[in-house]
Design a protein around this motif. Structure first.
Motif, PDB file in Angstrom:
ATOM      1  N   GLU A 173       0.821  -1.209   0.000  1.00  0.00           N
ATOM      2  CA  GLU A 173       0.000   0.000   0.000  1.00  0.00           C
ATOM      3  C   GLU A 173       0.855   1.260   0.000  1.00  0.00           C
ATOM      4  O   GLU A 173       1.957   1.288   0.554  1.00  0.00           O
ATOM      5  N   TYR A 174       0.273   2.310  -0.596  1.00  0.00           N
ATOM      6  CA  TYR A 174       0.765   3.676  -0.399  1.00  0.00           C
ATOM      7  C   TYR A 174      -0.403   4.500   0.134  1.00  0.00           C
ATOM      8  O   TYR A 174      -1.538   4.374  -0.362  1.00  0.00           O
ATOM      9  N   GLN A 175      -0.114   5.341   1.121  1.00  0.00           N
ATOM     10  CA  GLN A 175      -1.161   6.178   1.702  1.00  0.00           C
ATOM     11  C   GLN A 175      -0.668   7.604   1.888  1.00  0.00           C
ATOM     12  O   GLN A 175       0.442   7.835   2.373  1.00  0.00           O
ATOM     13  N   TYR A 176      -1.513   8.546   1.494  1.00  0.00           N
ATOM     14  CA  TYR A 176      -1.277   9.959   1.787  1.00  0.00           C
ATOM     15  C   TYR A 176      -2.349  10.428   2.761  1.00  0.00           C
ATOM     16  O   TYR A 176      -3.539  10.161   2.566  1.00  0.00           O
ATOM     17  N   SER A 177      -1.925  11.121   3.817  1.00  0.00           N
ATOM     18  CA  SER A 177      -2.847  11.601   4.832  1.00  0.00           C
ATOM     19  C   SER A 177      -2.615  13.082   5.087  1.00  0.00           C
ATOM     20  O   SER A 177      -1.476  13.550   5.084  1.00  0.00           O
ATOM     21  N   ASN A 178      -3.715  13.779   5.326  1.00  0.00           N
ATOM     22  CA  ASN A 178      -3.660  15.190   5.689  1.00  0.00           C
ATOM     23  C   ASN A 178      -4.304  15.355   7.055  1.00  0.00           C
ATOM     24  O   ASN A 178      -5.454  14.975   7.260  1.00  0.00           O
ATOM     25  N   LEU A 179      -3.542  15.923   7.998  1.00  0.00           N
ATOM     26  CA  LEU A 179      -3.971  16.036   9.387  1.00  0.00           C
ATOM     27  C   LEU A 179      -4.158  17.496   9.777  1.00  0.00           C
ATOM     28  O   LEU A 179      -3.371  18.364   9.386  1.00  0.00           O
ATOM     29  N   LYS A 180      -5.214  17.738  10.565  1.00  0.00           N
ATOM     30  CA  LYS A 180      -5.415  19.034  11.199  1.00  0.00           C
ATOM     31  C   LYS A 180      -5.661  18.781  12.670  1.00  0.00           C
ATOM     32  O   LYS A 180      -6.716  18.308  13.070  1.00  0.00           O
ATOM     33  N   ASN A 181      -4.644  19.109  13.490  1.00  0.00           N
ATOM     34  CA  ASN A 181      -4.720  18.874  14.923  1.00  0.00           C
ATOM     35  C   ASN A 181      -4.011  20.025  15.628  1.00  0.00           C
ATOM     36  O   ASN A 181      -2.837  20.292  15.370  1.00  0.00           O
ATOM     37  N   VAL A 182      -4.730  20.713  16.530  1.00  0.00           N
ATOM     38  CA  VAL A 182      -4.165  21.906  17.187  1.00  0.00           C
ATOM     39  C   VAL A 182      -2.965  21.552  18.045  1.00  0.00           C
ATOM     40  O   VAL A 182      -2.107  22.418  18.292  1.00  0.00           O
ATOM     41  N   TYR A 183      -2.850  20.322  18.505  1.00  0.00           N
ATOM     42  CA  TYR A 183      -1.704  19.919  19.317  1.00  0.00           C
ATOM     43  C   TYR A 183      -0.474  19.633  18.461  1.00  0.00           C
ATOM     44  O   TYR A 183       0.644  19.551  18.998  1.00  0.00           O
ATOM     45  N   PHE A 184      -0.657  19.460  17.163  1.00  0.00           N
ATOM     46  CA  PHE A 184       0.451  19.204  16.236  1.00  0.00           C
ATOM     47  C   PHE A 184       0.341  20.160  15.044  1.00  0.00           C
ATOM     48  O   PHE A 184       0.085  19.734  13.912  1.00  0.00           O
ATOM     49  N   PRO A 185       0.540  21.456  15.271  1.00  0.00           N
ATOM     50  CA  PRO A 185       0.304  22.432  14.204  1.00  0.00           C
ATOM     51  C   PRO A 185       1.282  22.319  13.031  1.00  0.00           C
ATOM     52  O   PRO A 185       0.982  22.792  11.935  1.00  0.00           O
ATOM     53  N   LEU A 186       2.441  21.725  13.244  1.00  0.00           N
ATOM     54  CA  LEU A 186       3.437  21.610  12.183  1.00  0.00           C
ATOM     55  C   LEU A 186       3.318  20.301  11.407  1.00  0.00           C
ATOM     56  O   LEU A 186       4.052  20.086  10.452  1.00  0.00           O
ATOM     57  N   ASP A 187       2.427  19.437  11.829  1.00  0.00           N
ATOM     58  CA  ASP A 187       2.222  18.153  11.152  1.00  0.00           C
ATOM     59  C   ASP A 187       0.950  18.211  10.325  1.00  0.00           C
ATOM     60  O   ASP A 187      -0.147  18.239  10.870  1.00  0.00           O
ATOM     61  N   LYS A 188       1.123  18.223   9.014  1.00  0.00           N
ATOM     62  CA  LYS A 188      -0.043  18.279   8.124  1.00  0.00           C
ATOM     63  C   LYS A 188      -0.052  17.124   7.128  1.00  0.00           C
ATOM     64  O   LYS A 188      -1.082  16.505   6.908  1.00  0.00           O
ATOM     65  N   ASN A 189       1.070  16.842   6.502  1.00  0.00           N
ATOM     66  CA  ASN A 189       1.127  15.862   5.424  1.00  0.00           C
ATOM     67  C   ASN A 189       1.949  14.641   5.841  1.00  0.00           C
ATOM     68  O   ASN A 189       3.087  14.771   6.307  1.00  0.00           O
ATOM     69  N   PHE A 190       1.344  13.472   5.651  1.00  0.00           N
ATOM     70  CA  PHE A 190       1.992  12.204   5.988  1.00  0.00           C
ATOM     71  C   PHE A 190       1.985  11.310   4.745  1.00  0.00           C
ATOM     72  O   PHE A 190       0.972  11.207   4.050  1.00  0.00           O
ATOM     73  N   HIS A 191       3.119  10.654   4.499  1.00  0.00           N
ATOM     74  CA  HIS A 191       3.215   9.663   3.432  1.00  0.00           C
ATOM     75  C   HIS A 191       3.688   8.358   4.053  1.00  0.00           C
ATOM     76  O   HIS A 191       4.582   8.350   4.905  1.00  0.00           O
ATOM     77  N   GLN A 192       3.108   7.248   3.589  1.00  0.00           N
ATOM     78  CA  GLN A 192       3.557   5.969   4.119  1.00  0.00           C
ATOM     79  C   GLN A 192       3.467   4.873   3.055  1.00  0.00           C
ATOM     80  O   GLN A 192       2.520   4.808   2.273  1.00  0.00           O
TER      81      GLN A 192
END
Length: 451
Positions: free
Chosen positions: A423-442
């Motif tokens: 698998e390949y997965q792209y994720s977009n996160l919006k979390n006030v506790y992790f403001p610098l984490d938006k884009n994840f690839h795995q």
């Protein structure tokens, strides 16, 4: 009159399906070890399965741990004795013993047109299409995040099920925790069910539409200021198990007492294609002992002088969360997809040479933030109305995170005992506790062995 209605229902089911109810599926698939005594109606099986995953993660700020792990290692047994069926499996992955399913089922009425059964023990509540599917038969490495965060997993309880070629009804009652280890009082309880209607169900196509519902009453928590405080934590990993962290999608809900979860679903299956989806909505109603909390704070430096003033400064409200996913697959070669009437689920690709491509989009929203509230990252606190003040600074907002994830994958079955998934997965996160984490690839792969 009832006999005529029953006759019409059965006749209608036969016209649509043109077949009998499909045979039940053994929970230990393709066991290498089995004992059969036809004279006494006994069948015993024993087997095991192993999942080995490897994953590479790329995130913007907070690192995830890439690597390999044994994500599932189970020993499974089953015993059939006439209408009685017993099943148990135990997980030893990551060097930790985990209790999984252990139950007994009794088929008290069985015919070509419908099967009634009662099931008791520790198993999945009938509340989600995704969570009720075995990972070995799942077409993705991980279940969808909204199902893991919002739907109920295993519980200790009892259910009644009826299914035929057209209808499926599974409902029951469960305890909140299997060990009755609450601090005091009556153990929490839940009522859950899943109901399906299959207007099309034949050898060419199956279409089912349905819904699940769950009511839960919580009675576990902690003691705060000499007051019993119930709570619940909703969480999910990033749809991966090598790094199973749940910090990015995590909502801690204080004072939660009653929960209601509803989820409509749809599934379409043909010989070489499937499409399925589910929407899940969860509402948590809260309850606390305001009078005791108010009295406990009297005499302090910042104590409130009246109960109404304390309640105004310490507001409480219900919380709501939601999520959804859509999954689809296309079989490039193989025997064809199948449908399981007993569980109302898509079957897995378990025949040698099965090759499929799959895709999924999921949306998980564990944010319940009041309009106008301000989050101060330095203090990890929401401030109501956007006003930063040391006192009272009590907000009812919950920032559990919002995740959009898109996944594509390829799965191949070598034989009935060995599969591989990628698998390949792209994720977009919006979390006030992790403001610098938006884009994840795995990127991840899995080797599955079952016997």
């Amino acid at each position: 009159m009832k006999k005529y209605i029953l006759f019409l229902v059965v006749l209608f089911a036969l016209v649509l399906s043109s077949k009998m109810v499909k045979a039940q599926v053994e929970d230990v698939a393709n066991p290498l070890l089995q004992y059969i005594n036809k004279d006494k109606g006994i069948r015993f099986t024993a087997g095991a399965r192993l999942f080995a995953d490897v994953a590479y993660y790329h995130s913007e700020y907070t690192p995830m741990k890439s690597g390999a792990a044994i994500t599932d290692a189970r020993v499974r047994t089953s015993l059939t004795y006439g209408p009685l069926y017993f099943y148990a499996d135990f997980d030893f992955s990551k060097g930790v013993f985990k209790q999984k399913n252990i139950f007994v089922r009794y088929n008290f009425h069985e015919s070509a047109f419908g099967i009634h059964s009662v099931k008791a023990g520790y198993f999945n509540e009938p509340s989600s299409m995704s969570l009720n599917a075995s990972l070995y038969n799942y077409h993705f490495i991980s279940r969808a995040a909204p199902a893991m965060a919002l739907s109920a997993g295993r519980g200790l309880g009892i259910t009644y099920k009826y299914y035929d070629a057209m209808f499926f009804a599974d409902q029951g009652i469960f305890s909140e925790n299997k060990y009755n280890d609450q601090i005091s009082g009556f153990q929490g309880v839940s009522l859950s069910g899943r109901w399906l209607y299959k207007p099309l169900n034949n050898e060419f196509i199956t279409l089912h539409v349905g819904a699940s519902f769950r009511y839960g009453r919580i009675n576990t928590g902690e003691v705060v200021n000499n007051v019993f405080k119930t709570n619940i934590e909703l969480e999910s990993n990033m749809q991966t198990y090598v790094d199973g962290t749940t910090e990015f999608l995590n909502a801690r809900v204080p004072w939660a007492k009653n929960t209601i979860t509803v989820g409509p679903e749809v599934l379409v299956v043909t010989s070489n294609m499937f499409l399925r989806g589910e929407y899940i909505y969860k509402r948590l109603y809260k309850k606390r002992n305001d009078e005791a909390l108010f009295e406990n704070q009297l005499g302090g430096v910042w104590s409130w002088t009246t109960l109404s003033a304390w309640q105004a400064g310490n507001p409480i409200r219900s919380s709501k969360f939601q999520g959804a996913y859509v999954e689809m697959g296309y079989l490039l070669c193989g025997e064809g997809y199948g449908y399981d009437d007993e569980y109302g689920l898509l079957r897995g690709c378990n025949e040698g040479g099965d090759l499929e491509i799959v895709a999924r989009y999921s949306y998980t929203d564990l944010n319940d933030i009041n309009k106008g509230d301000f989050f101060l990252i330095g203090k990890q606190v929401f401030y109501p109305g956007g006003v930063v003040a040391d006192y009272p600074a009590v907000s009812t907002s919950i920032g559990g995170g919002r995740l959009h994830a898109a996944t594509i994958g390829v799965n191949y079955t070598f034989n009935r005992y060995v599969k591989v998934m990628g698998e390949y997965q792209y994720s977009n996160l919006k979390n006030v506790y992790f403001p610098l984490d938006k884009n994840f690839h795995q990127l991840q792969m899995r080797l599955m062995v079952s016997f």
